[in-house]
Scaffold this motif. Structure first.
Motif, PDB file in Angstrom:
ATOM      1  N   LYS A   1       0.630  -0.984  -0.032  1.00  0.00           N
ATOM      2  CA  LYS A   1      -0.106   0.286  -0.319  1.00  0.00           C
ATOM      3  C   LYS A   1       0.936   1.511   0.029  1.00  0.00           C
ATOM      4  N   ILE A   2       1.233   1.248  -1.202  1.00  0.00           N
ATOM      5  CA  ILE A   2       2.246   2.535  -1.178  1.00  0.00           C
ATOM      6  C   ILE A   2       1.858   3.542  -1.809  1.00  0.00           C
ATOM      7  N   GLU A   3       1.746   5.434  -1.790  1.00  0.00           N
ATOM      8  CA  GLU A   3       1.212   5.450  -2.873  1.00  0.00           C
ATOM      9  C   GLU A   3       2.171   7.013  -3.450  1.00  0.00           C
ATOM     10  N   ARG A   4       1.479   7.171  -4.819  1.00  0.00           N
ATOM     11  CA  ARG A   4       3.003   7.611  -5.202  1.00  0.00           C
ATOM     12  C   ARG A   4       3.471   8.819  -4.457  1.00  0.00           C
ATOM     13  N   ASP A   5       2.403   9.574  -3.583  1.00  0.00           N
ATOM     14  CA  ASP A   5       2.973  11.072  -2.991  1.00  0.00           C
ATOM     15  C   ASP A   5       4.122  10.711  -1.781  1.00  0.00           C
ATOM     16  N   PHE A   6       4.162   9.552  -1.477  1.00  0.00           N
ATOM     17  CA  PHE A   6       4.838   8.749   0.010  1.00  0.00           C
ATOM     18  C   PHE A   6       5.939   8.976  -0.742  1.00  0.00           C
ATOM     19  N   ILE A   7       6.694   8.650  -1.962  1.00  0.00           N
ATOM     20  CA  ILE A   7       8.435   7.879  -1.970  1.00  0.00           C
ATOM     21  C   ILE A   7       8.779  10.029  -1.919  1.00  0.00           C
ATOM     22  N   TYR A   8       9.553  10.620  -1.781  1.00  0.00           N
ATOM     23  CA  TYR A   8      10.255  11.355  -1.573  1.00  0.00           C
ATOM     24  C   TYR A   8      10.725  11.802  -2.891  1.00  0.00           C
ATOM     25  N   ASP A   9      11.340  11.638  -4.144  1.00  0.00           N
ATOM     26  CA  ASP A   9      11.749  11.380  -5.340  1.00  0.00           C
ATOM     27  C   ASP A   9      10.391  12.258  -5.614  1.00  0.00           C
ATOM     28  N   ASP A  10      10.635  13.457  -6.973  1.00  0.00           N
ATOM     29  CA  ASP A  10       9.371  14.552  -7.551  1.00  0.00           C
ATOM     30  C   ASP A  10       9.172  13.083  -8.452  1.00  0.00           C
ATOM     31  N   ARG A  11       9.949  12.042  -8.629  1.00  0.00           N
ATOM     32  CA  ARG A  11       9.146  11.120  -9.540  1.00  0.00           C
ATOM     33  C   ARG A  11       8.450   9.828  -9.102  1.00  0.00           C
ATOM     34  N   GLY A  12       7.741   9.649  -8.101  1.00  0.00           N
ATOM     35  CA  GLY A  12       8.074   8.962  -7.890  1.00  0.00           C
ATOM     36  C   GLY A  12       7.635   7.121  -7.508  1.00  0.00           C
ATOM     37  N   ILE A  13       6.845   6.854  -8.521  1.00  0.00           N
ATOM     38  CA  ILE A  13       7.129   5.576  -8.761  1.00  0.00           C
ATOM     39  C   ILE A  13       7.011   5.268  -9.927  1.00  0.00           C
ATOM     40  N   TYR A  14       8.352   4.743 -10.428  1.00  0.00           N
ATOM     41  CA  TYR A  14       8.474   4.409 -12.029  1.00  0.00           C
ATOM     42  C   TYR A  14       7.275   3.578 -12.121  1.00  0.00           C
ATOM     43  N   LYS A  15       6.998   3.274 -13.738  1.00  0.00           N
ATOM     44  CA  LYS A  15       6.764   1.787 -14.206  1.00  0.00           C
ATOM     45  C   LYS A  15       7.200   1.086 -14.553  1.00  0.00           C
ATOM     46  N   PRO A  16       6.511  -0.638 -13.711  1.00  0.00           N
ATOM     47  CA  PRO A  16       7.209  -1.777 -13.878  1.00  0.00           C
ATOM     48  C   PRO A  16       7.942  -2.407 -14.704  1.00  0.00           C
ATOM     49  N   PHE A  17       9.304  -2.807 -15.176  1.00  0.00           N
ATOM     50  CA  PHE A  17       9.251  -4.064 -16.631  1.00  0.00           C
ATOM     51  C   PHE A  17      10.015  -5.183 -15.520  1.00  0.00           C
ATOM     52  N   ARG A  18       9.567  -6.320 -16.543  1.00  0.00           N
ATOM     53  CA  ARG A  18      11.205  -7.406 -15.988  1.00  0.00           C
ATOM     54  C   ARG A  18      11.742  -7.088 -16.854  1.00  0.00           C
ATOM     55  N   ALA A  19      12.592  -8.174 -16.986  1.00  0.00           N
ATOM     56  CA  ALA A  19      14.329  -7.868 -17.581  1.00  0.00           C
ATOM     57  C   ALA A  19      14.909  -9.584 -18.038  1.00  0.00           C
ATOM     58  N   VAL A  20      15.369  -9.465 -19.059  1.00  0.00           N
ATOM     59  CA  VAL A  20      16.026 -10.541 -19.920  1.00  0.00           C
ATOM     60  C   VAL A  20      18.101 -10.324 -19.208  1.00  0.00           C
ATOM     61  N   SER A  21      18.817 -11.416 -19.312  1.00  0.00           N
ATOM     62  CA  SER A  21      20.004 -11.145 -18.732  1.00  0.00           C
ATOM     63  C   SER A  21      20.671 -12.221 -19.252  1.00  0.00           C
ATOM     64  N   GLY A  22      21.672 -11.420 -19.592  1.00  0.00           N
ATOM     65  CA  GLY A  22      23.469 -12.063 -20.572  1.00  0.00           C
ATOM     66  C   GLY A  22      24.369 -12.263 -20.069  1.00  0.00           C
ATOM     67  N   LYS A  23      25.484 -12.557 -20.273  1.00  0.00           N
ATOM     68  CA  LYS A  23      26.892 -11.754 -19.682  1.00  0.00           C
ATOM     69  C   LYS A  23      27.904 -11.426 -20.977  1.00  0.00           C
ATOM     70  N   TYR A  24      28.584 -10.678 -21.049  1.00  0.00           N
ATOM     71  CA  TYR A  24      29.461 -10.702 -22.119  1.00  0.00           C
ATOM     72  C   TYR A  24      31.117  -9.781 -21.800  1.00  0.00           C
ATOM     73  N   PRO A  25      31.609  -9.158 -21.871  1.00  0.00           N
ATOM     74  CA  PRO A  25      32.685  -8.955 -21.713  1.00  0.00           C
ATOM     75  C   PRO A  25      32.838  -7.611 -21.622  1.00  0.00           C
ATOM     76  N   GLY A  26      32.857  -6.943 -20.109  1.00  0.00           N
ATOM     77  CA  GLY A  26      32.779  -5.270 -20.177  1.00  0.00           C
ATOM     78  C   GLY A  26      33.871  -4.572 -19.980  1.00  0.00           C
ATOM     79  N   ILE A  27      34.285  -4.302 -21.865  1.00  0.00           N
ATOM     80  CA  ILE A  27      35.302  -3.020 -21.549  1.00  0.00           C
ATOM     81  C   ILE A  27      35.673  -1.789 -21.106  1.00  0.00           C
ATOM     82  N   PRO A  28      36.422  -0.625 -21.068  1.00  0.00           N
ATOM     83  CA  PRO A  28      36.739   0.375 -20.096  1.00  0.00           C
ATOM     84  C   PRO A  28      36.004   1.444 -21.587  1.00  0.00           C
ATOM     85  N   TYR A  29      35.226   2.593 -21.172  1.00  0.00           N
ATOM     86  CA  TYR A  29      35.252   3.351 -21.999  1.00  0.00           C
ATOM     87  C   TYR A  29      36.393   4.293 -21.906  1.00  0.00           C
ATOM     88  N   MET A  30      36.862   4.677 -23.298  1.00  0.00           N
ATOM     89  CA  MET A  30      38.407   5.962 -23.846  1.00  0.00           C
ATOM     90  C   MET A  30      38.622   6.575 -23.978  1.00  0.00           C
TER      91      MET A  30
END
Length: 780
Positions: free
Chosen positions: A641-670
């Motif tokens: 029972k969480i209302e949007r106005d209870f969230i401190y950040d002005d953006r409140g509650i974001y839209k919920p989304f599921r996610a998939v995953s995978g592994k990869y080699p993460g290189i540095p930013y140059m």
């Protein structure tokens, strides 16, 4: 006052002013002449007397002293006393090599001066002070009266207020504001009006449909003081003014409408004449100038001060002032609270070799700023007599030390001393001092007494050693490598019990045969073989997370970004108490099912759920929870029972989304590779090859919108370095637990399409202790 300029360079300057003779009481001497001559040795810093002479000026004998400075400047000082209280003075200067031309000119100027008293009837000590109105009449050729100055405006001709926009007449409302802002010292003006009924709110290009026909213009003005009447002329083009002396907001208009106009403050009126896009606009509004509290105003020039009574001048901010008139400008301002003298890239700084002695009189002074004072080599001991000083700023000077007497100021809280030549700081710091900025000096150490400060900046100094306890200063600013070299910066663990061993190789792609093979193949495909060793050692075993479909909360404990979490049993939604004493909810970012990604990496817990929260985007205080239990026991998000106005950040509650995953080699930013990954420096300019490598390393059909154990693009430093600066340790001991990027699906927009990153010490991760996670936000 007059200047002789050529090619934007001031070759000579002369000024004549009326002075209080008590000014000379600060100098030694048995009589006025002796004290005047003594003052000439101090008004322009160190000088050598060339000669003394006299001239007849307006029938009175004037004493002249001429001198030169070691830097090669020639100075001309003259005084004519006209009563027991007042005298006229002349000050002129030029380069010593131009003396033969300018000294006769100074004589001629001084002898042309006319004094409208009766010198023949009285002695020099008894002349009456000239009537100010008479002097003004002589100067202008007419006598001004109060009636002459009433309601003199450029428009309207009938003297009535108006707001005309195109063919429409707007009705001015009584809702107008006009005051001097207490903090900024600017003149704030806001005027409001109602659009006529003949404008259709739903079908027009002037006002917006939700304004209820109300429109307003508000301005901030600086540099407008003129004898108590706001005065100035400002040009706006498409809502912008290039002078930096004014800025404007508007409301109720269509966003496309922009003001291009002349805006004037004149004789108690605000006048606007120009266009809103294609619509001509004329505004004339009377301002209640008689109620303005000028004691709040920030005076910005000697010209403004010259029209004010000294008792109202509380703030004086001078930029590139002519040094020759600082003494006489400051001398009467005994109620001054703030004094700022700034020479930004100015040749006039060469003449500022000493703080004007008139500053000694400023017993109410709280804030003193001296910037760009490149010829100043010392602060006078008598600054310590200004017992109400709370803040001192000094920069770009030759000062090598601060006298201990200054450091005994009883209420001094902030001392900013960056970009000077300081070689040491006396150990007896002021008791109330909270902030000390010493960046870019010549310090090899600082005293033990700095450890009781709240903020200390000692960056860009050739430091050799530091006292114990410096690392505990809450607001310590020091290069990371010096922190780790000169201080005990070892990490003590989230629980304060120290760290435990961990297998660091698990975090790198070279420990995974599949990722290593992919990495090596793509390095060759991109033509980057000469960087193979550096890339192999830097590349991380990263996990990509991509949002897919909206989450309806039917499943508990799945990967989820945005929305609400499936909380552990018995755990309340995380919250905190805000500045107003109210309980406010943290903002939920994501929950990650560790078991679902256990096959992709071996550094995270093998089971359980990780939850990520922040306070808000302005203050990214994080909270990371870990639950290692059955998903069936979780509290479903759909039951919270969480209302949007209870969230401190002005953006409140974001839209919920599921996610998939995978592994990869993460290189540095140059970006900034030369300082972060020196072995990869040349890749910084190889944009096409680097992009080809990056695209070839993406996880199988999974876009790394969000990721774990990855690199994060930052313009300065890295997330791991940020964490070390706050929580200690070494950068290589920390890892990015989660990077959450801006995501159109959930509605994530971290500032301007930025990223939030949660960083944890690898020892804490090994302990499954998530109580000391660091969080930051990076945006372009």
């Amino acid at each position: 006052m007059a200047e002789h300029r050529k090619d934007d360079e001031c070759l000579s300057y002369v000024s004549i002013s009326l002075e209080e003779l008590s000014f000379y009481d600060f100098y030694d001497g048995e009589d006025l002449l002796a004290r005047f001559r003594e003052s000439c040795l101090d008004l322009r810093g160190e000088v050598e007397v060339i000669a003394d002479k006299t001239l007849l000026v307006a029938g009175i004998t004037s004493n002249i002293r001429i001198a030169q400075s070691p830097e090669g400047s020639f100075f001309y000082f003259g005084l004519v006393p006209v009563s027991n209280e007042y005298g006229y003075t002349i000050t002129g200067d030029c380069k010593i090599g131009s003396r033969e031309f300018y000294e006769p000119l100074f004589d001629e100027i001084w002898q042309s001066f006319q004094y409208f008293g009766n010198p023949a009837a009285t002695t020099n000590e008894q002349h009456a002070v000239p009537d100010a109105g008479l002097l003004k009449s002589q100067a202008t050729g007419r006598e001004d009266t109060d009636q002459d100055n009433k309601n003199v405006v450029t428009f309207p001709a009938d003297g009535n207020e108006m707001w005309q926009l195109g063919k429409y007449t707007f009705t001015l409302t009584g809702e107008r504001q006009c005051y001097i802002s207490d903090g900024g010292g600017e003149l704030y003006v806001k005027i409001e009006a109602l659009a006529p009924d003949t404008i259709d709110p739903e079908n027009n290009d002037i006002i917006n449909s939700y304004s209820d026909r109300k429109v307003y213009l508000q301005f901030y003005f600086k540099g407008i003081y003129n004898a108590g009447i706001p005065t100035g002329r400002f040009l706006f083009g498409q809502d912008e003014n290039s002078s930096h002396l004014t800025y404007m907001w508007k409301g109720g208009f269509q966003y496309s409408q922009q003001l291009s106009a002349e805006v004037k403050l004149e004789n108690g009126w605000l006048l606007i004449d120009g266009k809103f896009n294609q619509y001509p606009v004329k505004v004339a509004v009377r301002l209640p100038v008689e109620s303005l509290v000028w004691e709040n105003y920030r005076f910005m020039s000697t010209e403004e001060v010259s029209t004010a009574t000294p008792d109202i001048v509380r703030q004086l901010w001078l930029t590139d002032p002519y040094v020759g008139i600082l003494e006489e400008t400051i001398y009467p301002l005994t109620q001054l609270r703030t004094l700022s003298i700034d020479f930004p890239d100015s040749k006039r700084a060469a003449d500022f070799t000493a703080i004007p002695k008139a500053v000694k009189r400023l017993k109410e002074l709280k804030d003193l700023t001296l910037r760009g004072v490149s010829a100043l080599d010392s602060l006078p001991q008598w600054l310590g007599d200004l017992k109400k000083l709370e803040t001192i700023r000094l920069s770009d000077s030759r000062v090598e030390g601060i006298h201990p007497f200054i450091l005994q100021l009883p209420v001094l809280k902030k001392l900013y001393l960056s970009d000077n030549q300081l070689q040491s700081i006396h150990p007896a710091l002021p008791e109330n001092l909270e902030t000390l900025v010493l960046s870019n000096n010549r310090l090899t150490s600082v005293p033990q007494s700095v450890t009781r400060l709240q903020c200390l900046n000692i960056e860009r100094n050739p430091l050799e050693h530091l006292p114990a306890g410096v690392e505990n200063i809450p607001g310590l600013s020091l290069e990371l490598e010096k922190k780790m070299t000169l201080l005990d910066y070892s990490y003590k663990g989230a629980d304060g019990q120290g760290t435990i061993p961990y297998n660091d190789s698990r975090f790198y792609a070279k420990s995974d045969p599949d990722l290593l093979r992919l990495l090596e193949d793509q390095i060759s495909a991109a033509g980057l073989d000469r960087f193979r060793a550096g890339l192999t050692n830097r590349t991380r075993k990263s996990v990509a997370l991509e949002t897919t479909e909206e989450d309806t909360y039917l499943e508990k404990g799945n990967h989820r970004f945005g929305g609400l979490p499936d909380l552990p049993p018995g755990v309340s939604y995380p919250s905190f108490i805000d500045a107003y004493g109210q309980e406010r909810g943290l903002q939920f970012i994501a929950q990650i099912n560790c078991e679902a990604i256990a096959h992709l990496q071996d550094y995270l817990p093998r089971t359980g759920i990780l939850y990520f929260f922040i306070e808000d985007q302005e203050d990214t205080v994080p909270k990371v929870l870990y639950y290692d239990g059955a998903a069936s026991n979780l509290q479903s998000a759909k039951d919270l029972k969480i209302e949007r106005d209870f969230i401190y950040d002005d953006r409140g509650i974001y839209k919920p989304f599921r996610a998939v995953s995978g592994k990869y080699p993460g290189i540095p930013y140059m970006y900034n590779a030369y300082s972060l990954w020196p072995e990869l420096t040349d890749m910084e300019e190889m944009y096409d090859e680097t992009e080809r490598l990056k695209n070839g390393l993406k996880a199988d059909s999974v876009e790394p919108v969000h990721s774990m154990n990855s690199y994060v693009f930052k313009q300065h430093d890295t997330p791991e370095m940020d964490a070390v600066n706050v929580k200690k340790g070494k950068p290589e001991e920390w890892m990015v637990l989660l990077r959450a990027g801006s995501d159109n699906k959930t509605g994530f927009q971290f500032w301007d399409m930025g990223e939030i990153y949660f960083v944890i010490h690898k020892s804490d991760l090994q302990k499954k202790d998530f109580s000391n996670v660091y969080c930051g936000l990076e945006s372009s």
